[in-house]
Structures are given as C-alpha cells and as structure tokens.
Design a protein around this motif. Structure first.
Motif, PDB file in Angstrom:
ATOM      1  N   ASP A 181       0.864  -1.190   0.000  1.00  0.00           N
ATOM      2  CA  ASP A 181       0.000   0.000   0.000  1.00  0.00           C
ATOM      3  C   ASP A 181       0.896   1.235   0.000  1.00  0.00           C
ATOM      4  O   ASP A 181       1.501   1.560   1.025  1.00  0.00           O
ATOM      5  N   PRO A 182       0.996   1.942  -1.140  1.00  0.00           N
ATOM      6  CA  PRO A 182       1.902   3.108  -1.219  1.00  0.00           C
ATOM      7  C   PRO A 182       1.590   4.169  -0.157  1.00  0.00           C
ATOM      8  O   PRO A 182       2.482   4.926   0.237  1.00  0.00           O
ATOM      9  N   THR A 183       0.338   4.194   0.315  1.00  0.00           N
ATOM     10  CA  THR A 183      -0.029   5.169   1.362  1.00  0.00           C
ATOM     11  C   THR A 183       0.856   5.003   2.592  1.00  0.00           C
ATOM     12  O   THR A 183       1.200   5.970   3.264  1.00  0.00           O
ATOM     13  N   LEU A 184       1.259   3.756   2.853  1.00  0.00           N
ATOM     14  CA  LEU A 184       2.030   3.468   4.065  1.00  0.00           C
ATOM     15  C   LEU A 184       3.506   3.800   3.898  1.00  0.00           C
ATOM     16  O   LEU A 184       4.308   3.590   4.807  1.00  0.00           O
ATOM     17  N   LEU A 185       3.866   4.321   2.729  1.00  0.00           N
ATOM     18  CA  LEU A 185       5.245   4.800   2.520  1.00  0.00           C
ATOM     19  C   LEU A 185       5.357   6.291   2.834  1.00  0.00           C
ATOM     20  O   LEU A 185       6.457   6.845   2.872  1.00  0.00           O
ATOM     21  N   LEU A 186       4.193   6.921   3.083  1.00  0.00           N
ATOM     22  CA  LEU A 186       4.168   8.372   3.322  1.00  0.00           C
ATOM     23  C   LEU A 186       4.388   8.666   4.806  1.00  0.00           C
ATOM     24  O   LEU A 186       4.113   7.811   5.656  1.00  0.00           O
ATOM     25  N   PRO A 187       4.870   9.867   5.131  1.00  0.00           N
ATOM     26  CA  PRO A 187       4.988  10.233   6.552  1.00  0.00           C
ATOM     27  C   PRO A 187       3.593  10.354   7.180  1.00  0.00           C
ATOM     28  O   PRO A 187       2.583  10.458   6.463  1.00  0.00           O
ATOM     29  N   SER A 188       3.515  10.329   8.502  1.00  0.00           N
ATOM     30  CA  SER A 188       2.191  10.420   9.136  1.00  0.00           C
ATOM     31  C   SER A 188       1.591  11.803   8.879  1.00  0.00           C
ATOM     32  O   SER A 188       0.389  11.934   8.652  1.00  0.00           O
ATOM     33  N   ASN A 189       2.448  12.830   8.859  1.00  0.00           N
ATOM     34  CA  ASN A 189       1.962  14.182   8.587  1.00  0.00           C
ATOM     35  C   ASN A 189       2.118  14.491   7.105  1.00  0.00           C
ATOM     36  O   ASN A 189       3.229  14.716   6.624  1.00  0.00           O
ATOM     37  N   THR A 190       1.003  14.496   6.377  1.00  0.00           N
ATOM     38  CA  THR A 190       1.052  14.838   4.942  1.00  0.00           C
ATOM     39  C   THR A 190       0.398  16.197   4.694  1.00  0.00           C
ATOM     40  O   THR A 190       0.136  16.578   3.562  1.00  0.00           O
ATOM     41  N   SER A 191       0.175  16.943   5.791  1.00  0.00           N
ATOM     42  CA  SER A 191      -0.384  18.300   5.642  1.00  0.00           C
ATOM     43  C   SER A 191       0.727  19.340   5.479  1.00  0.00           C
ATOM     44  O   SER A 191       0.519  20.357   4.819  1.00  0.00           O
ATOM     45  N   ASP A 192       1.883  19.064   6.099  1.00  0.00           N
ATOM     46  CA  ASP A 192       2.970  20.057   6.062  1.00  0.00           C
ATOM     47  C   ASP A 192       3.962  19.707   4.961  1.00  0.00           C
ATOM     48  O   ASP A 192       4.668  18.686   5.042  1.00  0.00           O
ATOM     49  N   TYR A 193       3.983  20.550   3.925  1.00  0.00           N
ATOM     50  CA  TYR A 193       4.914  20.311   2.814  1.00  0.00           C
ATOM     51  C   TYR A 193       5.306  21.623   2.158  1.00  0.00           C
ATOM     52  O   TYR A 193       4.664  22.663   2.363  1.00  0.00           O
ATOM     53  N   TRP A 194       6.373  21.563   1.385  1.00  0.00           N
ATOM     54  CA  TRP A 194       6.787  22.658   0.521  1.00  0.00           C
ATOM     55  C   TRP A 194       6.405  22.256  -0.890  1.00  0.00           C
ATOM     56  O   TRP A 194       6.402  21.069  -1.230  1.00  0.00           O
ATOM     57  N   THR A 195       6.088  23.230  -1.751  1.00  0.00           N
ATOM     58  CA  THR A 195       5.768  22.915  -3.141  1.00  0.00           C
ATOM     59  C   THR A 195       6.309  24.001  -4.065  1.00  0.00           C
ATOM     60  O   THR A 195       6.360  25.181  -3.704  1.00  0.00           O
ATOM     61  N   TYR A 196       6.779  23.561  -5.237  1.00  0.00           N
ATOM     62  CA  TYR A 196       7.334  24.510  -6.227  1.00  0.00           C
ATOM     63  C   TYR A 196       7.341  23.826  -7.580  1.00  0.00           C
ATOM     64  O   TYR A 196       7.150  22.593  -7.670  1.00  0.00           O
ATOM     65  N   LEU A 197       7.542  24.611  -8.644  1.00  0.00           N
ATOM     66  CA  LEU A 197       7.547  24.066  -9.999  1.00  0.00           C
ATOM     67  C   LEU A 197       8.973  23.704 -10.388  1.00  0.00           C
ATOM     68  O   LEU A 197       9.888  24.545 -10.332  1.00  0.00           O
ATOM     69  N   GLY A 198       9.198  22.454 -10.777  1.00  0.00           N
ATOM     70  CA  GLY A 198      10.543  21.997 -11.111  1.00  0.00           C
ATOM     71  C   GLY A 198      10.560  20.986 -12.224  1.00  0.00           C
ATOM     72  O   GLY A 198       9.737  21.032 -13.148  1.00  0.00           O
ATOM     73  N   SER A 199      11.508  20.054 -12.098  1.00  0.00           N
ATOM     74  CA  SER A 199      11.795  19.140 -13.222  1.00  0.00           C
ATOM     75  C   SER A 199      12.076  17.718 -12.743  1.00  0.00           C
ATOM     76  O   SER A 199      12.186  17.464 -11.533  1.00  0.00           O
ATOM     77  N   LEU A 200      12.237  16.823 -13.719  1.00  0.00           N
ATOM     78  CA  LEU A 200      12.821  15.520 -13.422  1.00  0.00           C
ATOM     79  C   LEU A 200      14.219  15.788 -12.893  1.00  0.00           C
ATOM     80  O   LEU A 200      14.847  16.778 -13.285  1.00  0.00           O
TER      81      LEU A 200
END
Ligand SMILES: Cc1cc(C)[n+](CCc2c[nH]cn2)c(C)c1
Ligand SMILES: [Zn+2]
Length: 259
Positions: A181-200
């Motif tokens: 289950d890929p969900t279980l690879l995520l941290p417990s807190n998925t509300s706090d993140y940084w986001t920006y436009l980038g690349s491969l």
C-alpha cells in the motif's frame, strides 16, 4: 553518447552537454530555504492534498541502472493542494540515496541533506492520455518527495529492501507476490509540505514536475539503507550517491502549507 550516471565522468556536472535544459529556469532538486518559503493558505489551505491509492496485489520491482523502481499497476490518485482540479495518477516510485547516512537526498532543507529521498511519480490524467504524453508538459507530472532518515525499519518498505539482493544487477526485474500500500510509505503528517515548480532530477530533466516535498521524514533501518547501497548500477559499480545536487532556484518561489 556515454550513458549518463553519477560518476565524475558522466555525473550531474556533465549532463548539460547532452541535455542543455540542465541549466534551465525550473530545474530540480533545489535547496529549500525555510525562511524564504511563502505560506499560502488560499491555494493550499482550502483544498487539502489527498492521496487515494489502491494497494498493489503484487509488487513489480526493476533495477533500472540508476535506481530501484516499483512499477505501479493499480489506480492510485493524487489530488488537491497545488494541483488545482486535476487528478494525477501514480505511475511508479523509486529512491535516491548516499554511500553514507550523511548524504543521499536530492532536495535539501536549509542545506541539510537526508540519507535518502523517496519519489512517488504521478502524471496528470485529467489532461493527458498517458505518462509518456504527460512527461514533457509543464503541468504533466507531480512528484511526492519523502525524506528518509536512519531509525526504525519501515515495514511497508521491507518488500523492496528484502529483495534488493535479488535485483543486484542493472536490468534485473522481479515480481513479488505480496501486497503493498503506497499510502504506508508516506509520513504520518502529509499536511505540512513545501511545493514549487521543477523538473525531473535525472536526464531527460524535463521541466514538467509540480514538486510536493513533505516536511516530516520517514525512518528506514540501517539494514534497509544498506540494502539499497548494495545494488549495482549500469556500469557495474555499487549504486550509491545516485542523487543530483541542488540546482539554482532562479525566478521561483517555494510555497509552504504550514507556519
Ligand atoms: C521519461 C522519464 C525518465 C526518467 C528517468 N524519469 C525519472 C526521473 C526522475 C527521477 N527522480 C526524479 N525524476 C521519469 C520520471 C520520466
Ligand atoms: Zn527521483
């Protein structure tokens, strides 16, 4: 063309020769300067980032010569946050790591490097017909970046770390008859993140990625990190330090969802 890699002769500082976009305006990874990131409540606060993944009933692993990748076959969807109304479908996940715990992530936080970074790669299924169609579009991809730090073992990652020994050489593939289950690879807190436009972050370095990098790292055990470092790359060397260092931010702003 000599195959790109992470050695002195074919590593990130040489990629610009065959892939000029390496010096482009929206390259990844970047160093996340936490004090410069802008809190953005309207866009990010109103519609929370949401994952709706279907557990894989079998796990398809590939040593693609520069990482270990899990090819996703079930329908997994990422929506919300910076992605507006579009639905992004999970295509694959893979990792980047160091030869030692002090390095290995691609994004850095105020110059801090983590031991590894997990990437869940999604493509915009609302606007494009396939991953291949989306991969070069400016709003084609969304990648979740998860920092990995040494600690307790991650149970959901065991199917990968326990099978690295059978995937040693470049091109090796295997299907493991177990669920993931890929969900279980995520941290417990998925509300706090940084986001920006980038690349491969590897050639072809297409500038098509909306990056979402979680603040909270996930722990993998020493043994799990060692399993990654024992993989062998397409040049027959130990697959280690397969990370691109941070690129210039240029005219971009990093947004954050937390104060
Ligand atoms: C066509 C294509 C080729 C590659 C190497 N990748 C992986 C590049 C990458 C690894 N980590 C972040 N981007 C993707 C997602 C698409
Ligand atoms: Zn990656």
């Amino acid at each position: 063309m000599a195959h790109w890699g992470y050695m002195t002769t074919n590593g990130p500082s040489t990629w610009g020769k065959d892939f000029p976009i390496a010096n482009g305006e929206r390259q990844s990874p970047i160093d996340i300067v936490t004090t410069a990131a802008e809190y953005d409540s309207d866009v990010l606060g109103s519609n929370a980032l949401s994952t709706n993944y279907t557990p894989e009933s079998e796990v398809k692993l590939v040593n693609n010569g520069h990482s270990i990748m899990c090819q996703i076959t079930k329908k997994g969807v990422l929506t919300g946050g910076p992605l507006g109304k579009d639905e992004y479908r999970l295509e694959q996940f893979h990792l980047h790591w160091g030869a030692e715990d002090n390095r290995g992530s691609e994004h850095t936080v105020d110059g801090k490097m983590y031991a590894s970074e997990l990437h869940l790669v999604h493509w915009n299924a609302s606007k494009y017909s396939s991953f291949a169609d989306a991969v070069q579009k400016p709003d084609g991809l969304a990648v979740l970046g998860i920092f990995i730090t040494p600690g307790v073992a991650c149970n959901q990652f065991k199917v990968i770390s326990d099978n690295c020994g059978k995937l040693k050489t470049s091109g090796a593939e295997m299907t493991v008859d177990t669920t993931l289950d890929p969900t279980l690879l995520l941290p417990s807190n998925t509300s706090d993140y940084w986001t920006y436009l980038g690349s491969l972050t590897t050639p072809p370095l297409f500038e098509s990625v909306t990056w979402i990098v979680f603040k909270e790292p996930v722990e993998y055990s020493k043994e799990q990190l060692l399993a990654l470092r024992n993989l062998v790359d397409s040049d027959g060397n130990h697959m280690q330090d397969n990370y691109r260092p941070p690129a210039a931010l240029k005219q971009r702003k990093v947004k954050k969802t937390f104060t």
